[in-house]
Design an enzyme around this catalytic site. Structure first.
Site, short mmCIF file in Angstrom:
data_model
loop_
_atom_site.label_atom_id
_atom_site.label_comp_id
_atom_site.label_asym_id
_atom_site.label_seq_id
_atom_site.Cartn_x
_atom_site.Cartn_y
_atom_site.Cartn_z
N GLN A 18 0.80 -1.23 0.00
CA GLN A 18 0.00 0.00 0.00
C GLN A 18 0.83 1.28 0.00
O GLN A 18 0.33 2.32 -0.39
CB GLN A 18 -0.95 -0.01 1.19
CG GLN A 18 -2.01 -1.10 1.09
CD GLN A 18 -2.97 -1.11 2.26
OE1 GLN A 18 -2.68 -1.71 3.29
NE2 GLN A 18 -4.10 -0.45 2.13
N ARG A 75 3.68 0.13 12.96
CA ARG A 75 3.45 -1.21 12.42
C ARG A 75 3.52 -1.15 10.89
O ARG A 75 2.79 -0.37 10.27
CB ARG A 75 2.06 -1.70 12.87
CG ARG A 75 1.65 -2.99 12.21
CD ARG A 75 0.30 -3.52 12.69
NE ARG A 75 -0.02 -4.70 11.93
CZ ARG A 75 -1.10 -4.85 11.14
NH1 ARG A 75 -2.01 -3.90 11.05
NH2 ARG A 75 -1.28 -5.95 10.47
N HIS A 119 1.31 -9.21 4.64
CA HIS A 119 0.12 -8.36 4.47
C HIS A 119 -0.28 -8.43 2.99
O HIS A 119 -0.29 -7.43 2.28
CB HIS A 119 0.42 -6.93 4.94
CG HIS A 119 -0.79 -6.11 5.25
ND1 HIS A 119 -0.97 -5.43 6.46
CD2 HIS A 119 -1.90 -5.84 4.54
CE1 HIS A 119 -2.12 -4.78 6.44
NE2 HIS A 119 -2.71 -5.00 5.28
N GLU A 165 -4.87 -10.45 8.90
CA GLU A 165 -6.24 -10.70 8.45
C GLU A 165 -6.38 -11.89 7.50
O GLU A 165 -6.74 -11.72 6.32
CB GLU A 165 -6.82 -9.46 7.78
CG GLU A 165 -6.80 -8.22 8.66
CD GLU A 165 -7.56 -7.04 8.06
OE1 GLU A 165 -7.85 -7.07 6.85
OE2 GLU A 165 -7.87 -6.10 8.81
N ASN A 294 -7.82 -6.32 14.32
CA ASN A 294 -8.19 -5.19 13.47
C ASN A 294 -9.71 -5.08 13.52
O ASN A 294 -10.41 -6.06 13.25
CB ASN A 294 -7.75 -5.40 12.02
CG ASN A 294 -6.23 -5.39 11.87
OD1 ASN A 294 -5.50 -5.10 12.82
ND2 ASN A 294 -5.76 -5.70 10.67
N TYR A 296 -13.16 -2.57 12.51
CA TYR A 296 -13.66 -1.39 11.80
C TYR A 296 -15.15 -1.10 11.97
O TYR A 296 -15.56 0.05 12.01
CB TYR A 296 -13.35 -1.49 10.30
CG TYR A 296 -11.88 -1.26 9.98
CD1 TYR A 296 -11.38 0.03 9.83
CD2 TYR A 296 -11.00 -2.32 9.86
CE1 TYR A 296 -10.03 0.25 9.56
CE2 TYR A 296 -9.65 -2.11 9.58
CZ TYR A 296 -9.18 -0.82 9.43
OH TYR A 296 -7.85 -0.60 9.17
N GLU A 368 -5.24 -2.37 14.14
CA GLU A 368 -5.84 -1.44 13.17
C GLU A 368 -7.21 -1.00 13.65
O GLU A 368 -8.02 -1.81 14.11
CB GLU A 368 -6.04 -2.08 11.79
CG GLU A 368 -4.81 -2.16 10.94
CD GLU A 368 -5.09 -2.81 9.58
OE1 GLU A 368 -6.20 -2.65 9.02
OE2 GLU A 368 -4.18 -3.51 9.10
C1 PNW Z 1 -7.77 -3.87 6.35
N1 PNW Z 1 -13.69 -6.18 4.96
O1 PNW Z 1 -8.45 -4.40 5.25
C2 PNW Z 1 -6.31 -4.01 5.95
O2 PNW Z 1 -5.51 -4.62 6.92
C3 PNW Z 1 -5.70 -2.74 5.45
O3 PNW Z 1 -4.67 -3.08 4.56
C4 PNW Z 1 -6.76 -1.86 4.80
O4 PNW Z 1 -6.24 -0.74 4.16
C5 PNW Z 1 -7.72 -1.46 5.90
O5 PNW Z 1 -8.24 -2.58 6.59
C6 PNW Z 1 -8.88 -0.61 5.39
O6 PNW Z 1 -9.65 -1.32 4.45
C7 PNW Z 1 -9.77 -4.81 5.25
O7 PNW Z 1 -14.24 -6.26 3.85
C8 PNW Z 1 -10.38 -4.95 4.02
O8 PNW Z 1 -14.31 -6.50 6.00
C9 PNW Z 1 -11.68 -5.39 3.91
C10 PNW Z 1 -12.37 -5.72 5.06
C11 PNW Z 1 -11.77 -5.59 6.31
C12 PNW Z 1 -10.46 -5.12 6.40
#
Ligand code: PNW
Length: 460
Positions: A18, A75, A119, A165, A294, A296, A368
């Site tokens: 990235q 990280r 990654h 992940e 991680n 979100y 994350e």
């Molecule tokens: C993570 N989902 O990716 C990654 O670790 C990072 O590289 C990325 O930039 C960041 O989160 C933001 O997207 C994900 O679909 C990608 O649930 C997709 C998912 C979750 C995490």
């Protein structure tokens, strides 16, 4: 003022593909992401990581910016094909030197390196010659690669993360074809997951046998998980939410912490789920010194009685829906980020409690968390209040979980700077430092300053 524990680790995170660029420099081989991004139609804006933040050439400047912002931990991940251009065999001296200098520069600035071995940028040779994560042999290749890294950097790197992940690797890469290597299958994710777990455990084993006693570091794995809130109070929906979490996080954390795939998976898909032999299981069980997480977002989960009731693909991030009989949905009141991810800070607290209970109070490191916003640069500055609000709200819930007894040891904001956001290309910006991709210039944003205050005060 809300304060965090004294030894809490504060940092930001990135990954090699990235941010680095330099895709054909310094003897680097190609990865599956180089091939995927150069295939028309795969990336929203037809962009790629050939140059991206050009961190490969600007790492000194980037680390100086971290230091200026008071960051204590960083990280990042190693590009496997930069270290082993063929994915196996001799290490590439230039690649080793690049990361060695990067690590030295971090230490000179008193920033602790947290290094992820994988990654997602798998050497393309391993995909072409061996079918990537579907081949049992990949575990041996990964172990040999990890050995090179521990040997070269372990005198200075004390925090290792094997895989980032695995769920995303298998679901988006082998299930839904939206990430490299772009496969679409209802069975391959389970096979790839199995070998990812075996590969992780092999790397941990070699670290513990050959390096840990003399180098004195810690090693773990980072998994991602959303929270799943039962849609209603019904027993069925509660069970659906539990099932969804077992199919998401339990898939990878149960073997490591409890020594078996989760009950929900063993009951529902006994024939799809590969079996561990005793040797594998011995290595996998107990193979993480900390619980990397991680996190979100959050969705509701509800029970589906029969196949016809399944709302497949409405919220595509639930794993293989037919295997779970879980429907996912959202509360219209939850605000969304431009990624379409709901902002639900309390979901983070609930997930931390779920992990704490299920895995017997592990030391959790949030490797994350963060969000993308529609940032605009005005007079060289970005009004970044929405991101500040997001981070503040999530940190508040994390703090509450700590007060309630959950052992959270660190927080890494995603991301240190704007970067190539996989299938979204450069259309989404997660970074707390704005990057002008034309000039390659970094602009420290308001949230970068705010976050550095949080770090400095060890609280907020
Ligand atoms: C993570 N989902 O990716 C990654 O670790 C990072 O590289 C990325 O930039 C960041 O989160 C933001 O997207 C994900 O679909 C990608 O649930 C997709 C998912 C979750 C995490």
């Amino acid at each position: 003022m809300t304060t965090f524990p004294q030894l809490f680790t504060w940092g930001t995170a990135t990954s090699s593909y990235q941010i680095e660029g330099g895709w054909q420099q310094g003897g680097k081989g190609l990865s599956i992401w180089d091939a995927f991004t150069h295939t028309p139609g795969k990336i929203i804006d037809a962009s790629n990581g050939d140059v991206t933040c050009d961190h490969y050439h600007n790492y000194k400047e980037d680390i100086a910016l971290m230091a200026k912002q008071g960051l204590k931990a960083y990280r990042f991940s190693l590009s496997w094909p930069r270290i082993q251009p063929q994915g196996h065999g001799k290490a590439n001296k230039e690649g080793i030197e690049f990361y060695s200098d990067l690590i030295d520069t971090l230490l000179e600035h008193d920033i602790e390196p947290w290094v992820t071995l994988y990654h997602w940028d798998l050497p393309i040779t391993l995909q072409l010659e061996y079918d990537g994560w579907l081949n049992p042999k990949i575990a041996d290749f990964f172990k040999a690669y990890a050995d090179i890294c521990f040997d070269a950097f372990g005198d200075r790197v004390k925090r290792w993360i094997t895989l980032n992940e695995a769920w995303v690797v298998v679901m988006l890469g082998y299930g839904q074809a939206v990430f490299a290597p772009g496969r679409e299958s209802k069975t391959e994710p389970y096979i790839a997951a199995h070998h990812l777990l075996r590969a992780h455990a092999g790397a941990v084993d070699i670290y513990r046998k050959k390096y840990q006693h003399k180098q004195g570091g810690l090693i773990g794995i980072t998994n991602n998980c959303d929270w799943r809130e039962p849609l209603t109070d019904s027993q069925q929906d509660k069970e659906a939410a539990q099932r969804a979490l077992e199919f998401f996080l339990g898939w990878f954390a149960d073997p490591i912490y409890l020594g078996a795939y989760p009950p929900a998976m063993r009951e529902r898909i006994p024939d799809k789920l590969p079996r561990f032999n005793d040797k594998d299981l011995n290595l996998i069980k107990g193979s993480s010194d900390f619980f990397g997480l991680n996190h979100y977002t959050t969705l509701y989960a509800s029970h589906a009685e029969k196949e016809e009731q399944l709302d497949i693909d409405v919220y595509g991030n639930g794993g293989i829906a037919e295997d779970q009989y879980v429907n996912l949905s959202r509360n219209d009141a939850w605000p969304l980020t431009p990624m379409g991810w709901a902002i639900v800070p309390w979901g983070c607290r609930k997930l931390l409690h779920w992990i704490d209970q299920r895995y017997d109070h592990p030391a959790i490191v949030i490797t994350e968390n963060g969000c993308t916003r529609d940032d605009k640069v005005v007079d060289g500055k970005v009004d970044d209040q929405e991101r500040i609000d997001f981070v503040r709200a999530y940190l508040n819930e994390i703090h509450t979980a700590i007060e309630q007894g959950v052992d959270v040891r660190g927080y890494f904001l995603w991301s240190f700077m704007d970067n190539f956001e996989w299938a979204s290309g450069f259309t989404k910006r997660f970074g707390i430092n704005y990057v002008d991709f034309d000039s390659g210039k970094r602009i420290a944003k308001s949230s970068a300053k705010w976050y550095s205050q949080v770090v400095k005060n060890n609280g907020f």
